[in-house]
Design a protein around this motif. Sequence first.
Motif: not given
Lengths: 327, 327
Positions: A169, A268, A274, A291-297
């Motif tokens: 970035e 992408h 992302a 497919p399962l996506t799990l995101a977090g800190p």
Amino acid sequence: MTIRVGLLGYGTVGKGFAETIQSHQERLQNLLEGEPVEIASILVKNPTKKREFPHSSLVTTDFNELFLQDIDVVIDAIVGEEPAFSYCKKAIESGKHVITANKQMFAKHGKTLKKLAEKCDVSLGYESTTVAGTPIIRTLSQLLQVNRVERFEGILNGTSNFILTRMKENKVSFDQALQEAKDKGYAEADPSNDINGRDAFYKLMIVSELIYGKQPNWNEVFVEGIDVIRSDHIEEASFMGKKIKHIATIEWKDGDVRASIQPIALTHHHPLYAIDHEQNGVVIHTDLAGPLTLAGPGAGASTTASGMLEDLVHIFQKTNRKTHQLL
Amino acid sequence: MTIRVGLLGYGTVGKGFAETIQSHQERLQNLLEGEPVEIASILVKNPTKKREFPHSSLVTTDFNELFLQDIDVVIDAIVGEEPAFSYCKKAIESGKHVITANKQMFAKHGKTLKKLAEKCDVSLGYESTTVAGTPIIRTLSQLLQVNRVERFEGILNGTSNFILTRMKENKVSFDQALQEAKDKGYAEADPSNDINGRDAFYKLMIVSELIYGKQPNWNEVFVEGIDVIRSDHIEEASFMGKKIKHIATIEWKDGDVRASIQPIALTHHHPLYAIDHEQNGVVIHTDLAGPLTLAGPGAGASTTASGMLEDLVHIFQKTNRKTHQLL
């Protein structure tokens, strides 16, 4: 009855846990049918270091003294394999439940501790070893029982992901991005294990054990950190519309577990494309649910405490109550 | 002991469930300590419609006859409020566990059924009412007990998301994208409830009940579907670097639940920006664990069956076994 906690370590994780016990006491008691949770004793390494402890806690440098306090559960909030493993082992053998956030120790000794806990009829919580309070461990172990996990991919190190994101970035160098990660508190003073992939490796081994009941031979896992990545790799990927991400993969192939950890250029279309900055994320490829996506800190005192408290509630909640959130 | 299932309906969902019971029988028995699962009876509306049923099942058009088969659990795989509600109610009152994938019925009568199930000491599974087999319901109810959910945002309708994605990516009109959704089987022959936001509304009400123990007044919820979106809205958003997504939001504000459902232009910083095509996704804003994102397929026979089977295992699994995946 009070639930009495023996806390190993009072660094970022231990202190965060103790503080959250206090700030969320009412909520915890609601979940635990009125039983208060108390930090009965705290094991520290350096007794002369100035800090504030919960006022009712015994503070000691002697592990055996921790037990004099008649505790129900030991919380392992220290770093590294030893003495954490010996302490957890002894705690389980003494009939205490154990909750650990110690990935290095658990990657190596998780199997032993799980067997021991089963034998001694105590519970062992390790949600926070992997992606902190983001519920990867419980989702895999509880929610996806019917599903076969064909492949698991994850961004499991927040420091690495932050550095890669900033390099892309802001077009800064690896060193500049690393310095920024240190300034923001994402990277330790010694960030070696983050940037060489070791930290992600430990987490992947814990996941492997959970999904497949075994780990690959550690020496045979290809581990490449982000320390091999230079600005021109990032630019080249960008030119192709891709992002370089540090991906830990595990799958069952030809009758065995295959694991690798390495920087990969993703388009992408990939669910982890992302997941930026210090976020962690995983994709669980299942045969039925897709497919399962799990995101977090993936790090931080508050989310790590969250995972450990969810473990605590899971252990001590008597009935599987289905009531709504208490406001 | 065999676990005997009474199945309501043999459309896409019911048939998918029955087929998955067969294809995953071995796996289920491993999870259920050897107990086989059998579709004892199937309730159909039209007995003359030609189709293949599991050979051991009694097929009937009479709900009361379903019970003659001495069943343990009723699976509600029919669409719409009635007669589904009356059937589920009667099943619970007769001491049967109930698993439903019926969002319209459950949005309206979930509270009544939950209370009744508690009174009659049976279990009620409804994972598949919301985002099919993607474990939103169990994650909220089990995993996030310590966490207070401050806000919940979701892309809860796959048809809408598919249409919006195609309008942006392929610069097609709303009608063209809708036709494509029909061709691909994502949209029903009558897709009204998908594109006017009603389908997402039902799911959001189920989530509201779960998180906050109550629903907002249905008439006061602002519901706008994607049927107001034209190509120039999409283009305008694209020009600003944004994507229009159909977002269902619920939060606790000023002592009450606030909900809304509407198309919103999101920047790429939003966790739902990357959820494209027929995928669904939710962001759970929590006080301790931070914002968690969970994404996966929101419809389809296989993922819906997955959610219902996870419910089934959860109900009938005797012990909270922590063993690894059986390969």
